[in-house]
Scaffold this active site. Sequence first.
Site, PDB file in Angstrom:
ATOM      1  N   VAL A   1       0.898  -1.111   0.048  1.00 41.61           N
ATOM      2  CA  VAL A   1      -0.131   0.145  -0.095  1.00 41.61           C
ATOM      3  C   VAL A   1       0.790   1.409  -0.046  1.00 41.61           C
ATOM      4  O   VAL A   1       0.471   2.245  -0.846  1.00 41.61           O
ATOM      5  CB  VAL A   1      -0.905   0.248   1.198  1.00 41.61           C
ATOM      6  CG1 VAL A   1      -1.752   1.301   1.269  1.00 41.61           C
ATOM      7  CG2 VAL A   1      -1.792  -1.148   1.144  1.00 41.61           C
TER       8      VAL A   1
ATOM      9  N   LYS B   1     -12.814  -5.341  11.562  1.00 46.44           N
ATOM     10  CA  LYS B   1     -13.171  -4.363  10.665  1.00 46.44           C
ATOM     11  C   LYS B   1     -14.585  -3.925  11.421  1.00 46.44           C
ATOM     12  O   LYS B   1     -15.156  -2.722  11.604  1.00 46.44           O
ATOM     13  CB  LYS B   1     -13.477  -4.599   9.428  1.00 46.44           C
ATOM     14  CG  LYS B   1     -12.072  -4.650   8.749  1.00 46.44           C
ATOM     15  CD  LYS B   1     -12.017  -5.524   7.252  1.00 46.44           C
ATOM     16  CE  LYS B   1     -10.724  -5.866   6.609  1.00 46.44           C
ATOM     17  NZ  LYS B   1     -10.754  -6.654   5.635  1.00 46.44           N
TER      18      LYS B   1
ATOM     19  N   GLY C   1      -5.892  -4.550  -2.164  1.00 45.43           N
ATOM     20  CA  GLY C   1      -5.209  -4.295  -3.325  1.00 45.43           C
ATOM     21  C   GLY C   1      -4.512  -2.833  -3.064  1.00 45.43           C
ATOM     22  O   GLY C   1      -5.029  -2.029  -2.410  1.00 45.43           O
TER      23      GLY C   1
HETATM   24  N1  LIG Z   1      -2.412  -4.973   1.206  1.00 47.58           N
HETATM   25  C1  LIG Z   1      -3.867  -4.347   0.856  1.00 47.58           C
HETATM   26  O1  LIG Z   1      -4.557  -4.681   0.199  1.00 47.58           O
HETATM   27  C2  LIG Z   1      -4.260  -3.800   2.401  1.00 47.58           C
HETATM   28  C3  LIG Z   1      -5.743  -3.270   2.207  1.00 47.58           C
HETATM   29  C4  LIG Z   1      -6.237  -2.584   3.199  1.00 47.58           C
HETATM   30  C5  LIG Z   1      -5.677  -2.269   4.315  1.00 47.58           C
HETATM   31  N2  LIG Z   1      -4.245  -2.665   4.292  1.00 47.58           N
HETATM   32  C6  LIG Z   1      -3.482  -2.169   5.514  1.00 47.58           C
HETATM   33  O2  LIG Z   1      -2.329  -1.386   4.909  1.00 47.58           O
HETATM   34  C7  LIG Z   1      -1.209  -1.690   6.035  1.00 47.58           C
HETATM   35  C8  LIG Z   1      -0.111  -1.911   5.106  1.00 47.58           C
HETATM   36  O3  LIG Z   1      -0.178  -3.152   4.299  1.00 47.58           O
HETATM   37  P1  LIG Z   1       0.670  -3.594   3.219  1.00 47.58           P
HETATM   38  O4  LIG Z   1       0.000  -4.868   2.447  1.00 47.58           O
HETATM   39  O5  LIG Z   1       1.333  -2.744   2.374  1.00 47.58           O
HETATM   40  O6  LIG Z   1       1.867  -4.317   4.009  1.00 47.58           O
HETATM   41  P2  LIG Z   1       3.451  -4.444   3.641  1.00 47.58           P
HETATM   42  O7  LIG Z   1       3.453  -4.809   2.162  1.00 47.58           O
HETATM   43  O8  LIG Z   1       3.808  -5.887   4.433  1.00 47.58           O
HETATM   44  O9  LIG Z   1       4.377  -3.251   3.816  1.00 47.58           O
HETATM   45  C9  LIG Z   1       4.583  -2.866   5.217  1.00 47.58           C
HETATM   46  C10 LIG Z   1       5.543  -1.874   5.281  1.00 47.58           C
HETATM   47  O10 LIG Z   1       5.933  -1.354   6.561  1.00 47.58           O
HETATM   48  C11 LIG Z   1       7.142  -1.585   6.938  1.00 47.58           C
HETATM   49  N3  LIG Z   1       7.373  -1.958   7.960  1.00 47.58           N
HETATM   50  C12 LIG Z   1       6.769  -2.986   8.855  1.00 47.58           C
HETATM   51  N4  LIG Z   1       7.165  -3.179  10.016  1.00 47.58           N
HETATM   52  C13 LIG Z   1       7.873  -1.931  10.346  1.00 47.58           C
HETATM   53  C14 LIG Z   1       8.635  -1.654  11.422  1.00 47.58           C
HETATM   54  N5  LIG Z   1       8.608  -2.096  12.447  1.00 47.58           N
HETATM   55  N6  LIG Z   1       9.526  -0.375  11.183  1.00 47.58           N
HETATM   56  C15 LIG Z   1       9.563   0.193  10.048  1.00 47.58           C
HETATM   57  N7  LIG Z   1       8.944  -0.047   9.106  1.00 47.58           N
HETATM   58  C16 LIG Z   1       8.140  -1.335   9.078  1.00 47.58           C
HETATM   59  C17 LIG Z   1       7.812  -2.539   5.771  1.00 47.58           C
HETATM   60  O11 LIG Z   1       9.149  -2.419   5.775  1.00 47.58           O
HETATM   61  P3  LIG Z   1      10.100  -3.331   4.875  1.00 47.58           P
HETATM   62  O12 LIG Z   1       9.834  -2.819   3.374  1.00 47.58           O
HETATM   63  O13 LIG Z   1      11.431  -3.065   5.077  1.00 47.58           O
HETATM   64  O14 LIG Z   1       9.739  -4.669   5.043  1.00 47.58           O
HETATM   65  C18 LIG Z   1       6.958  -2.140   4.641  1.00 47.58           C
HETATM   66  O15 LIG Z   1       7.727  -1.309   3.839  1.00 47.58           O
HETATM   67  C19 LIG Z   1      -1.585  -2.676   6.908  1.00 47.58           C
HETATM   68  O16 LIG Z   1      -2.083  -1.958   8.312  1.00 47.58           O
HETATM   69  C20 LIG Z   1      -2.712  -3.375   6.296  1.00 47.58           C
HETATM   70  O17 LIG Z   1      -3.668  -4.014   7.065  1.00 47.58           O
HETATM   71  C21 LIG Z   1      -3.800  -3.144   3.391  1.00 47.58           C
END
Ligand SMILES: NC(=O)c1ccc[n+]([C@@H]2O[C@H](COP(=O)([O-])OP(=O)(O)OC[C@H]3O[C@@H](n4cnc5c(N)ncnc54)[C@H](OP(=O)(O)O)[C@@H]3O)[C@@H](O)[C@H]2O)c1
Length: 407
Positions: free
Chosen positions: A16, A190, A287
């Site tokens: 995201v 949610k 997504g």
């Molecule tokens: N993916 C979806 O479709 C979706 C939909 C609705 C809501 N969300 C929400 O959006 C949020 C992000 O989701 P995502 O899918 O984008 O996750 P993701 O792809 O796993 O990305 C997480 C990011 O946060 C960083 N991160 C994680 N822990 C960290 C820490 N302790 N310190 C510093 N950086 C940290 C990671 O760093 P690195 O790059 O170094 O690993 C990565 O850049 C979540 O809350 C999720 O529930 C996601």
Amino acid sequence: MSAEPFRIGLLGHGTVGSAFAGLLDERAGEIERVNGRRPVISGVLTRSRGSFEEVLDGADLIVELMGGTEPAREYLLAAMRAGCDVVSANKQLLSQHGEELFDLAREHGVLLRFEAAVAGAVPVVRLLEESLAATPIERIHGIVNGTTNFILSEMARGSTYAQALAEAQRLGYAEADPSDDVSGRDAAAKMAILARLAFGAPVHLEDVPYEGIEHLQSDDMEYARELGLGLKLIGTAERRDGGLSVRVYPAFLYAGHPLSSVSGPFNAVTVESEAITEITMSGPGAGGRQTASAVLGDVVSVMTGGARPPAPPLALRLLEDVPSAFYLHLDVADEPGVLAEVTRVLGEQGVSIKSVVQRGLGERARLVMVTHVVPESSLRAAIALLAQSDFVRSAPRTIRVIEEEFG
Ligand SMILES: NC(=O)c1ccc[n+]([C@@H]2O[C@H](COP(=O)([O-])OP(=O)(O)OC[C@H]3O[C@@H](n4cnc5c(N)ncnc54)[C@H](OP(=O)(O)O)[C@@H]3O)[C@@H](O)[C@H]2O)c1
């Protein structure tokens, strides 16, 4: 002289976060044209780059797209204490620490926006916080997990649960470890957030009982079709008897319900109130780009001084014994008088039958019934009695049925 840029500190640059950065880049010019300031990313924190202090320094807004509860909670609290507005897409955090975050936002007079934490691109948070802020809501039904909706849609087309899950994983709709989705826990988080917004009561993830879809059988889908029903994983938050019930469960819907036609990896939420009858919104629930679009909407809302954090909570009793119609699946001995005996046991507990499908299976018969609305405790009492009867051949299965139809 052009106005100062609007500085955004970005926590997380994964699915995201990177989509958000790309979308912001595309739309910054248009946002500047309308709002007078150009949004720019002034710092990024990931596990391998940046420091939180540097990202916070001089930021007008912190956008948290890291996920997980810590250190996301700690960072958002620190940002708000420093007088910075915050946007988050983090359902785990909001459903477990929402009150702490809302309290601090009110205390420091900062904005806390979280549209993407529920139903991805579907703007249900804004609907509840702004458009329906003065409308007493009676009930919300939601399909708030796209993974399970995709799996159930595939099962309705004849796949087994295992086949449908494998397909969801192949298409990227389900994670390698899908347990939070298929157990109903993701949907429960949610629904806790939506219930807090709709009813002003402090609902925590751990207050929301949830059932998943792992135990559903393909033949439940077949009988459902015969009975004119479709199966969905539904989150419900409703006001009832002076209390509040919030829960997640597989449920059958009749074709007239607005959620019955929502299939594939989509999300949808129906909000019911006497003044509006019902409003249903649907769209992509996840997504990178879709979620980033909701995050960007929150950014623009902050730039224009959007809605304040929800008011302090009201005390509302959480209810457990909630009446419902039920689908009941029974394998019984194929002998004369068994159907009458089943009806008698159900009737003694106050459970009456609306429709029945009966199938002979050699020595056994299958009875699939839909009951009228009964308290769940009455249905459970009847099931316990039936399970002990010598004519019942396997454990009875039940699934709730949502009876409302609109239009
Ligand atoms: N993916 C979806 O479709 C979706 C939909 C609705 C809501 N969300 C929400 O959006 C949020 C992000 O989701 P995502 O899918 O984008 O996750 P993701 O792809 O796993 O990305 C997480 C990011 O946060 C960083 N991160 C994680 N822990 C960290 C820490 N302790 N310190 C510093 N950086 C940290 C990671 O760093 P690195 O790059 O170094 O690993 C990565 O850049 C979540 O809350 C999720 O529930 C996601």
